[in-house]
Scaffold this active site. Structure first.
Site, PDB file in Angstrom:
ATOM      1  N   ASN A  11       0.804  -1.152  -0.068  1.00 26.40           N
ATOM      2  CA  ASN A  11      -0.111   0.103  -0.055  1.00 26.40           C
ATOM      3  C   ASN A  11       0.724   1.295   0.254  1.00 26.40           C
ATOM      4  O   ASN A  11       0.242   2.347  -0.134  1.00 26.40           O
ATOM      5  CB  ASN A  11      -0.889  -0.032   1.193  1.00 26.40           C
ATOM      6  CG  ASN A  11      -1.868  -1.022   0.906  1.00 26.40           C
ATOM      7  OD1 ASN A  11      -2.654  -1.220  -0.145  1.00 26.40           O
ATOM      8  ND2 ASN A  11      -2.262  -1.837   2.085  1.00 26.40           N
ATOM      9  N   ARG A  18      -3.701   8.945  -0.947  1.00 29.28           N
ATOM     10  CA  ARG A  18      -4.859   8.832   0.007  1.00 29.28           C
ATOM     11  C   ARG A  18      -4.265   9.288   1.466  1.00 29.28           C
ATOM     12  O   ARG A  18      -3.131   9.059   1.786  1.00 29.28           O
ATOM     13  CB  ARG A  18      -5.316   7.439   0.224  1.00 29.28           C
ATOM     14  CG  ARG A  18      -5.896   6.971  -1.134  1.00 29.28           C
ATOM     15  CD  ARG A  18      -7.462   6.849  -1.310  1.00 29.28           C
ATOM     16  NE  ARG A  18      -7.878   6.807  -2.757  1.00 29.28           N
ATOM     17  CZ  ARG A  18      -8.055   5.728  -3.413  1.00 29.28           C
ATOM     18  NH1 ARG A  18      -8.039   4.679  -2.495  1.00 29.28           N
ATOM     19  NH2 ARG A  18      -8.449   5.595  -4.522  1.00 29.28           N
ATOM     20  N   ASN A  74      10.800  -0.386   4.820  1.00 27.22           N
ATOM     21  CA  ASN A  74       9.293  -0.164   5.228  1.00 27.22           C
ATOM     22  C   ASN A  74       8.534  -1.187   4.879  1.00 27.22           C
ATOM     23  O   ASN A  74       8.085  -1.360   3.900  1.00 27.22           O
ATOM     24  CB  ASN A  74       8.833   1.464   4.884  1.00 27.22           C
ATOM     25  CG  ASN A  74       7.649   1.645   5.748  1.00 27.22           C
ATOM     26  OD1 ASN A  74       6.855   0.891   6.192  1.00 27.22           O
ATOM     27  ND2 ASN A  74       7.071   2.822   5.314  1.00 27.22           N
ATOM     28  N   ALA A  77       2.122  -3.150   6.642  1.00 27.76           N
ATOM     29  CA  ALA A  77       1.591  -3.434   7.314  1.00 27.76           C
ATOM     30  C   ALA A  77       2.276  -5.153   7.770  1.00 27.76           C
ATOM     31  O   ALA A  77       1.958  -5.672   8.825  1.00 27.76           O
ATOM     32  CB  ALA A  77       0.120  -3.939   6.893  1.00 27.76           C
ATOM     33  N   HIS A  80       4.007  -6.054  11.141  1.00 31.65           N
ATOM     34  CA  HIS A  80       3.366  -6.484  12.236  1.00 31.65           C
ATOM     35  C   HIS A  80       2.849  -7.866  12.354  1.00 31.65           C
ATOM     36  O   HIS A  80       2.301  -8.665  13.296  1.00 31.65           O
ATOM     37  CB  HIS A  80       2.149  -5.619  12.532  1.00 31.65           C
ATOM     38  CG  HIS A  80       2.424  -4.332  12.080  1.00 31.65           C
ATOM     39  ND1 HIS A  80       3.259  -3.569  13.196  1.00 31.65           N
ATOM     40  CD2 HIS A  80       1.770  -3.053  11.252  1.00 31.65           C
ATOM     41  CE1 HIS A  80       3.397  -2.114  12.743  1.00 31.65           C
ATOM     42  NE2 HIS A  80       2.407  -2.117  11.678  1.00 31.65           N
ATOM     43  N   GLU A  98      14.894  -0.328  10.085  1.00 28.45           N
ATOM     44  CA  GLU A  98      13.407  -0.386   9.741  1.00 28.45           C
ATOM     45  C   GLU A  98      12.876   1.251  10.011  1.00 28.45           C
ATOM     46  O   GLU A  98      13.218   1.961  10.538  1.00 28.45           O
ATOM     47  CB  GLU A  98      12.749  -1.083  11.027  1.00 28.45           C
ATOM     48  CG  GLU A  98      11.097  -1.055  11.029  1.00 28.45           C
ATOM     49  CD  GLU A  98      10.835  -1.940  12.133  1.00 28.45           C
ATOM     50  OE1 GLU A  98      11.458  -2.366  12.994  1.00 28.45           O
ATOM     51  OE2 GLU A  98       9.479  -1.814  12.510  1.00 28.45           O
ATOM     52  N   HIS A 100       9.362   3.705   9.415  1.00 29.65           N
ATOM     53  CA  HIS A 100       7.801   3.837   9.320  1.00 29.65           C
ATOM     54  C   HIS A 100       7.402   5.454   9.339  1.00 29.65           C
ATOM     55  O   HIS A 100       8.112   6.125   9.783  1.00 29.65           O
ATOM     56  CB  HIS A 100       7.063   3.668  10.408  1.00 29.65           C
ATOM     57  CG  HIS A 100       7.417   1.891  10.641  1.00 29.65           C
ATOM     58  ND1 HIS A 100       6.627   0.922   9.574  1.00 29.65           N
ATOM     59  CD2 HIS A 100       8.085   1.083  11.589  1.00 29.65           C
ATOM     60  CE1 HIS A 100       7.052  -0.373  10.149  1.00 29.65           C
ATOM     61  NE2 HIS A 100       8.045  -0.131  11.269  1.00 29.65           N
ATOM     62  N   LEU A 101       6.836   5.893   8.280  1.00 29.05           N
ATOM     63  CA  LEU A 101       6.367   7.298   8.010  1.00 29.05           C
ATOM     64  C   LEU A 101       5.540   7.773   9.282  1.00 29.05           C
ATOM     65  O   LEU A 101       6.123   8.816   9.862  1.00 29.05           O
ATOM     66  CB  LEU A 101       5.471   7.441   6.922  1.00 29.05           C
ATOM     67  CG  LEU A 101       6.199   7.111   5.648  1.00 29.05           C
ATOM     68  CD1 LEU A 101       5.127   6.648   4.656  1.00 29.05           C
ATOM     69  CD2 LEU A 101       7.044   8.215   5.218  1.00 29.05           C
ATOM     70  N   SER A 102       5.032   6.985   9.702  1.00 31.32           N
ATOM     71  CA  SER A 102       4.003   7.300  10.933  1.00 31.32           C
ATOM     72  C   SER A 102       4.653   6.695  12.254  1.00 31.32           C
ATOM     73  O   SER A 102       5.431   6.002  12.134  1.00 31.32           O
ATOM     74  CB  SER A 102       2.460   6.934  10.789  1.00 31.32           C
ATOM     75  OG  SER A 102       2.535   5.316  10.741  1.00 31.32           O
TER      76      SER A 102
HETATM   77  O1  CA2 Z   1       3.837   4.165   9.112  1.00 27.64           O
HETATM   78  C1  CA2 Z   1       4.035   3.568   8.151  1.00 27.64           C
HETATM   79  O2  CA2 Z   1       5.187   3.764   7.413  1.00 27.64           O
HETATM   80  C2  CA2 Z   1       3.653   2.239   7.925  1.00 27.64           C
HETATM   81  O3  CA2 Z   1       4.668   1.421   7.716  1.00 27.64           O
HETATM   82  C3  CA2 Z   1       2.690   2.333   7.001  1.00 27.64           C
HETATM   83  C4  CA2 Z   1       1.688   1.151   6.819  1.00 27.64           C
HETATM   84  C5  CA2 Z   1       1.124   0.757   8.021  1.00 27.64           C
HETATM   85  O4  CA2 Z   1       0.363  -0.491   8.049  1.00 27.64           O
HETATM   86  C6  CA2 Z   1       2.125   0.376   9.208  1.00 27.64           C
HETATM   87  O5  CA2 Z   1       1.507   0.255  10.357  1.00 27.64           O
HETATM   88  C7  CA2 Z   1       2.934   1.912   9.244  1.00 27.64           C
HETATM   89  C8  CA2 Z   1       0.821   1.266   5.847  1.00 27.64           C
HETATM   90  C9  CA2 Z   1       1.109   1.954   4.452  1.00 27.64           C
HETATM   91  C10 CA2 Z   1      -0.093   2.285   3.824  1.00 27.64           C
HETATM   92  O6  CA2 Z   1       0.048   3.485   2.968  1.00 27.64           O
HETATM   93  C11 CA2 Z   1      -0.853   4.231   2.805  1.00 27.64           C
HETATM   94  C12 CA2 Z   1      -0.588   5.376   2.071  1.00 27.64           C
HETATM   95  C13 CA2 Z   1      -1.599   6.429   1.820  1.00 27.64           C
HETATM   96  C14 CA2 Z   1      -2.849   5.847   1.793  1.00 27.64           C
HETATM   97  C15 CA2 Z   1      -3.204   4.962   2.191  1.00 27.64           C
HETATM   98  C16 CA2 Z   1      -2.098   3.739   2.680  1.00 27.64           C
END
Ligand code: CA2
Length: 152
Positions: A11, A18, A74, A77, A80, A98, A100-102
């Site tokens: 994703n 998004r 990265n 999901a 996890h 490792e 993660h953006l968030s």
């Molecule tokens: O924060 C991050 O980089 C994550 O790896 C992003 C994953 C999430 O499942 C991890 O818990 C944290 C999700 C990537 C989805 O990216 C999107 C970007 C824009 C819109 C929807 C999804």
């Protein structure tokens, strides 16, 4: 020049398209451009990839064992959930950062667990695309501090 594989999981191709409140407005192509610029300044070569498929990530980590000096991952999901990715990282025997953006620790509790972290030298989360640049800096230091067989 040392080569760093920068691998992105499911994703992350949707970045900038998004959910900007969580992931910001930069696209993954923007992130790649930032990494290319930072890598050039650090005398690193990067190979930046994204896949939505767990097995593809495993194959790329296997490829990194022969072709790279470090990995920035990265795993989205899969971070996890994926023992397969953890096993591949352990087998690769390369320095892994490792990213993660968030900030996964400000989010749902299921995101607080990371299999990737068990194989990572370090973890950077919550700093958006800058985290990738900081990960490149970290790997440049590791490779410089641990020369020889390309930081392995
Ligand atoms: O924060 C991050 O980089 C994550 O790896 C992003 C994953 C999430 O499942 C991890 O818990 C944290 C999700 C990537 C989805 O990216 C999107 C970007 C824009 C819109 C929807 C999804």
């Amino acid at each position: 020049m040392p080569t760093i594989f920068i691998l992105n999981g499911p994703n992350l191709n949707l970045l900038g398209v998004r959910e900007p409140a969580t992931y910001g407005y930069d696209t993954l192509a923007d992130v790649e451009q930032r990494c290319l610029a930072r890598a050039a300044a650090l005398d690193l070569t990067i190979d930046f990839r994204q896949t939505n498929h767990e097995g593809q990530l495993v194959d790329w980590i296997h490829e990194a064992r022969e072709a790279a000096d470090g990995i920035i991952l990265n795993a989205g999901a899969l971070t996890h959930t994926s023992v397969a990715i953890l096993d591949a990282l352990n087998a690769a025997d390369l320095p892994v950062i490792e990213v993660h953006l968030s900030n996964i620790f400000r989010r749902e509790s299921f995101r607080h667990v990371s299999y990737v972290s068990l194989a990572a030298r370090g973890v950077i989360c919550g700093l958006g695309p800058q985290g990738y640049e900081l990960a490149l800096e970290a790997l440049a230091s590791v490779i410089e501090a641990e020369p020889g067989e390309a930081a392995r």
